[in-house]
Design a protein around this motif. Sequence first.
Motif, short mmCIF file in Angstrom:
data_model
loop_
_atom_site.label_atom_id
_atom_site.label_comp_id
_atom_site.label_asym_id
_atom_site.label_seq_id
_atom_site.Cartn_x
_atom_site.Cartn_y
_atom_site.Cartn_z
N THR A 197 -18.93 4.46 -61.47
CA THR A 197 -18.93 2.65 -62.08
C THR A 197 -18.09 1.91 -61.20
O THR A 197 -17.31 2.16 -60.79
CB THR A 197 -18.21 3.16 -63.21
N SER A 219 -14.00 -2.17 -61.01
CA SER A 219 -13.20 -4.17 -60.59
C SER A 219 -13.61 -4.70 -59.51
O SER A 219 -14.03 -3.66 -58.02
CB SER A 219 -12.56 -4.37 -60.65
N SER A 220 -15.35 -5.79 -59.21
CA SER A 220 -14.97 -6.47 -58.27
C SER A 220 -14.74 -7.88 -58.10
O SER A 220 -15.41 -8.49 -57.48
CB SER A 220 -16.54 -6.24 -58.56
N ASP A 221 -14.02 -7.89 -58.40
CA ASP A 221 -13.11 -9.32 -58.23
C ASP A 221 -12.72 -9.59 -56.52
O ASP A 221 -11.61 -8.09 -55.57
CB ASP A 221 -11.61 -9.52 -58.79
N GLY A 276 -21.55 -10.59 -53.88
CA GLY A 276 -21.34 -10.38 -55.35
C GLY A 276 -21.81 -8.44 -55.85
O GLY A 276 -23.14 -8.92 -56.30
N LEU A 277 -21.02 -7.67 -56.51
CA LEU A 277 -21.47 -7.36 -56.80
C LEU A 277 -21.02 -6.66 -58.88
O LEU A 277 -19.54 -6.98 -58.63
CB LEU A 277 -21.04 -5.26 -56.33
N GLU A 278 -21.28 -7.14 -59.53
CA GLU A 278 -20.73 -6.78 -60.86
C GLU A 278 -20.47 -5.28 -61.51
O GLU A 278 -20.86 -4.50 -61.43
CB GLU A 278 -22.64 -6.93 -61.68
N THR A 279 -19.15 -6.07 -62.28
CA THR A 279 -18.79 -4.51 -62.55
C THR A 279 -19.17 -3.41 -63.32
O THR A 279 -20.40 -4.88 -64.57
CB THR A 279 -17.48 -5.42 -63.47
N LEU A 327 -22.05 -2.17 -61.84
CA LEU A 327 -22.76 -1.23 -61.45
C LEU A 327 -22.46 0.20 -61.45
O LEU A 327 -21.28 0.45 -60.92
CB LEU A 327 -23.10 -1.80 -60.20
#
Length: 313
Positions: A263, A266-268, A305-308, A310
Amino acid sequence: MRILFIGTGDIGLPSLEWLIYTPKHQVVGVVTQPDKPAGRKLVLTPPQTKVRAQAAGIPVLQPLKIRHAVEELKAFNADVAVVVAYGQILSRDVLNVPKLACLNIHASLLPKYRGASPIQAAIRAGDAETGVTIMHMDEGLDTGDILLMDRVTIEPTDTGGTLHDKLALAAPSSLEEALDLIASGPAPRKAQDNALATHCGKLKREDGRLDWTRPAVELEFLIRAYNPWPGTFTLLPGDKPAPLKVHRARVIPEAESCPAPGTVVSSDPKTGLIVACGQGLLALEEVQAEGGKKMAAGDFLRGKGLETGLLLG
């Protein structure tokens, strides 16, 4: 002494260079694998051992099977054969060609990590040290009697590539000592303890797929071990999952309980790409999308962008 060098991998180049330049010995021939297609255009490319030998005016043999070239090997009239990363098992007839010894340079502390990928195996296991072993060859896979062994520290930042280079540069010193012992004779022989033997096979690209159910510490070892070959990767979710190569990662210490392994936590772009593992969290610091360039994870996230939440595969 008259030396026959048998090797293909780049790890043997510093040893070959030393043998060419030392006044102690004469390289009478080099045996290496046949030229192979390389790159996208599949250009027929010679091993660097061949390139270096030809530049020094040394005869080169490239038999498909070395066991079929025994008579050609005998013609070199070698005292010692030095074998490193050649890529074929040597038959008894080949081992008997040199007058004094057939020595192998192996990149581990034998009997640990016999086989084709000892450098990656040592990092993957989290070992603090590895080394160079010079052994008398027999017909087995890295099973011969040990002549000498020199240790090399594995630094926390070492990758398969950097450790390869360290061991390659350490090998000539070990080889010089070994050949001195052969020349003064009889050279030491210490049988390996087969009960302590471990094995590591040839690596394939699929071996680098990250299993997020493993602890973060193990995955960080794996990523370092398999950099640059075979590399590590995970799959980005989608209708057609795309591979994302992972070149560098960092364990986040004392991570609290995590969601399902794989999972995205964080993707910031500022805090990075952080993924849950079977135990702990792993920050992916350097990645590469399919068809793209290697880049910092923050730069990757700015462009894609990758959603948190995923789930990576």
